[in-house]
Design an enzyme around this catalytic site. Structure first.
Site, PDB file in Angstrom:
ATOM      1  CD  GLU A 182     -10.471  10.931 -12.321  1.00 36.88           C
ATOM      2  OE1 GLU A 182     -12.148  11.821 -13.431  1.00 36.88           O
ATOM      3  OE2 GLU A 182     -10.771  10.443 -11.987  1.00 36.88           O
ATOM      4  CD  GLU A 231     -13.649   7.999 -10.352  1.00 36.91           C
ATOM      5  OE1 GLU A 231     -13.882   9.236  -9.781  1.00 36.91           O
ATOM      6  OE2 GLU A 231     -13.899   8.378 -11.096  1.00 36.91           O
TER       7      GLU A 231
END
Length: 808
Positions: A432, A535
């Site tokens: 991320e 995720e």
């Protein structure tokens, strides 16, 4: 390397090198965890050999001082309201005179963080990254035949430097290594594929040797491969010349007929014995565990292991163990991983950093794939929530300040350390880092493709997202320098923004975090891109996006186990989205996942009050059957059966209902009546194939304590004890919150009591703890002496329980 880009498939066949002495791949390692001195302070001259540390605390490693601290609302939610600080460790080492002429090294599996290591007052080196294993050559400063003082300064004064709990201190093992001046280099043996099939495997073995002597040497490098029952199946002998004070390496082949392949169901491991000889003299030798298998990644078909197409059913894992903090014994991870595999999990992601060597070894042994991840942030800090997750004003401490200087070395060391584990399927260079406006931004954020309220629109004053591509290319190049046999990946949080940059194109495989709605569009737009969920949420829709699309090879749920930090407003210790609690208890959503992932017939029954007659079907329904008479209760069934019926006290109270493919949950609403509630799973022909039962409990009456580890190694062997509150009939009392106390008689100590309650902010350093959902876990560790250990558990007004353990 273009192999991943120019062909539709990637085929990887690997073997692993995992030394019998943890990660130390040469010489004679000795674990030196015992009898260190410690102080949580920063005294002057603590690195000097004559410093007086007599008043410091004596302890054994691994050690995490943060988890010993007091939970405090004035601290930071991101790391679980626990303290950081600065601490020192010291230890005296006696290096025998007869070791003179040998090399002496200190190897640390992990120190959090910003560590500096001294020997006899001399700085050996520093390592800011708290997750990386590292080694120092101590030889120049050794006093042979005399005491040698090791001092380690650990600086975690930047307490809010992570989005989750990190721990503080020397929280993994430390090794003293003796070696001949001519020895195998650190992480110097690498085995990688040339070809593989069920009939034959040809493996390349790369062996690097370091010559720290003042003369060139000519060596024989012998590699021998053995089966689990000790049969030699391959051997090679190579010649190698190494100049003085230099390293050199040799490459050879091992041919294995009819190899037993490493797989999820049969994780067969071989032993590789590597010997360095000069004439008839053995200079160095190491034995390692080895596995053979092949990977295939395809943008249309997904992923195959040993040629068999399959779905990766993964979970993300942080590295803490609840009350144990970051210093987690191997047995705890073994228990957790076995539970995850029982649920149907076949892969883990090391979110978001390299983890302890024990974890990878267990995945090799148990048959679990691994996505090995290096970083959560790159050159700029992310938001760290201080008052609760997504609450208030964030902080911006972190690891970014040493990223430019250390990232290539840190990533390279992760790959070199871990590259021989057969379980590792991908290298992840980041998580991320492309989250829109945290910190990077791009003009596309002002477009209709991204929800502007969520990200705030384009911020030209923020770092340019195009920087991501350049950094990714550099990091992928580092990965390929040390291993071209696996793909490089990353977990993308803002794929719409990243698609405007060179970032995804720098990767071999692209992970998407929580953006299942982009799968079909991006598969069409980028037909050569290999995509998976790096995720994901726990809901049925996220799983169906994998299940129903061949080109999406898997998902990694957030998370496999609850973890400390990233907590909400006080009182909250951590994040509780796991399939398993901090106390190693499978939660309802774990059983929901078993219904989706398991190949065996399975059913689970759970309940909750349906106050407003809503149609919501929860995946978090606990097994409770204690309510007010006549109260409207929703009963849910998680199953992989075609249909199910509901029985109460032997009578049908819920008609047969088919499996609900939209939610994965079958539900009935019934008035509560005490007794035995049973769900029955049926196949398509109506045959009973699985059942699950819960029962109304009476008042708490007694404690029941059990352990699988009744005999433990006297040298810090661990017994994990489960305590359950039961009624007079032995029925579990899930609603109990009784406080349990522990007392130990014999050669052992209590490492901690963990109930898994995310909002219990009482002390975790004493001998008492309230149960949660009627359960508690106790960690009992032998202290080095042999003998009988009696562990007593008591609670006010309840009958106590005792477990007997033998240390030998």
């Amino acid at each position: 390397m273009k192999t991943f880009k120019t062909t539709l498939t990637l085929i990887v066949t690997l073997m692993t090198i995992m030394t019998t002495n943890a990660q130390v791949s040469f010489g004679t390692p000795q674990k030196i965890n015992d009898n260190w001195k410690f102080i949580l302070a920063d005294p002057e001259n603590a690195a000097q050999p004559d410093f007086d540390d007599n008043r410091w605390r004596t302890l054994d490693l691994p050690h995490d001082w943060s988890v010993e601290g007091t939970l405090n609302p004035s601290l930071y939610s991101c790391t679980g309201y626990l303290p950081g600080g600065i601490g020192w460790y010291r230890k005296s080492l006696n290096i025998p005179k007869d070791k003179s002429g040998e090399k002496v090294y200190l190897y640390f599996e992990g120190v959090y963080n910003r560590s500096k290591v001294y020997l006899n007052g001399h700085l050996l080196g520093e390592r800011p990254n708290g997750y990386i294993s590292f080694m120092y050559d101590a030889t120049p400063y050794i006093k042979y035949g005399e005491p040698n003082e090791v001092a380690v300064r650990v600086d975690h004064s930047r307490q809010a430097d992570s989005r989750w709990y990190t721990g503080s201190g020397i929280y993994r093992n430390v090794w003293l290594v003796y070696a001949n001046p001519v020895h195998i280099s650190e992480w110097g043996v690498f085995v990688y594929p040339e070809s593989s099939s069920a009939k034959k495997a040809t493996l390349k073995v790369e062996t690097s040797v370091t010559n720290s002597s003042d003369k060139a040497v000519k060596l024989d490098i012998v590699n021998e491969l053995y089966t689990e029952d000790g049969k030699k199946v391959a051997q090679s002998v190579s010649k190698l010349s190494v100049s003085q004070n230099e390293s050199n390496k040799t490459l050879t082949s091992l041919n294995v007929k009819n190899p037993e392949l490493w797989s999820l169901d049969s994780p067969t491991l071989y032993t590789l014995k590597t010997t360095v000889k000069r004439g008839n003299k053995v200079l160095d030798q190491t034995e390692t565990k080895t596995g053979i298998r092949s990977f295939t990644f395809d943008p249309d078909k997904g992923f195959a292991l040993n040629g068999k197409w399959m779905k990766v059913k993964g979970v993300c894992l942080h590295h803490d163990g609840g009350v144990l903090g970051a210093a987690v014994p191997k047995l705890v991870w073994e228990k957790r991983l076995k539970e995850l595999k029982e649920i149907g999990c076949n892969a883990i992601r090391t979110s978001h950093n390299p983890q302890a060597p024990d974890l990878y070894a267990l995945c090799d042994e148990l048959g679990l794939l691994v996505m090995d991840e290096a970083f959560d942030e790159w050159e700029f800090p992310k938001r760290k929530w201080l008052e609760g997750w997504n609450v208030g004003t964030p902080g911006f401490e972190g690891s970014y300040d040493f990223f430019e200087e250390w990232s290539s070395r840190d990533l390279g060391d992760m790959v070199r350390r871990d590259r021989n584990h057969p379980s590792i399927m991908m290298w992840s260079i980041g998580n991320e880092v492309d989250y829109p406006n945290d910190p990077y931004s791009h003009p596309v954020l002002d477009g209709s493709a991204i929800s502007q309220p969520m990200y705030g629109g384009y911020k030209p004053e923020s770092p340019d997202a195009n920087r991501l591509g350049d950094i990714a290319k550099r990091l992928v190049k580092v990965v390929k320098e040390y291993d071209t046999s696996r793909p490089a990946t990353a977990a993308l949080a803002g794929v719409v923004m990243s698609n405007q940059t060179a970032y995804p194109g720098a990767l071999d495989v692209a992970g998407y975090n929580y953006t299942e709605n982009r799968y079909a569009e991006d598969h069409k737009t980028y037909p050569d891109r290999i995509i998976y969920g790096s995720e994901n949420r726990h809901d049925m829709a996220a799983w169906k996006a994998v299940r129903d699309n061949d080109y999406i090879f898997g998902q990694f749920l957030w998370t496999g186990v609850d973890y400390l930090g990233e907590a909400g407003r006080w009182p909250s210790r951590g994040f509780n989205s796991g399939l398993i609690s901090l106390a190693n208890v499978i939660k309802p959503r774990g059983y929901f996942r078993e219904a989706l992932w398991s190949d065996k017939p399975f059913a689970y029954v759970g309940t909750y009050p349906n106050w407003r007659n809503r149609d919501y079907k929860s995946i978090d329904a606990w097994q409770i059957w204690n309510y007010n008479e006549g109260q409207n209760i929703r009963v849910v069934c998680y199953t992989n059966a075609a249909k199910a019926r509901l029985m109460l006290n032997g009578e049908e109270v819920g008609e047969i209902k088919p499996y609900d493919d939209e939610t994965g949950v079958i539900a009935w609403d019934i008035p509560f009546k005490p007794g035995k509630l049973e769900v029955v799973g049926l196949d398509k022909d109506g045959k009973e194939i699985c059942t699950d039962v819960i029962q109304t409990s009476e008042r708490p009456f007694a404690l029941k304590a059990t352990t699988e580890e009744k005999i433990v190694d006297k040298d810090k062997g661990l017994s994990i004890v489960t305590i359950q509150v039961v009624d007079e009939n032995g029925v579990p009392v899930s609603l109990s919150d009784d406080e349990v106390s522990c007392r130990i008689h014999g050669p052992a100590k209590l490492l901690g009591l963990e109930a898994g309650n995310p909002s219990d902010m009482t002390s975790y350093t004493d001998r008492s703890q309230r149960v949660f959902m009627g359960k508690l876990t106790a960690y009992i560790q032998a202290n080095g002496e042999a003998g009988e250990i009696s562990v007593d558990f008591s609670a006010p007004w309840l009958k106590g329980a005792t477990v007997q353990i033998k240390a030998e």
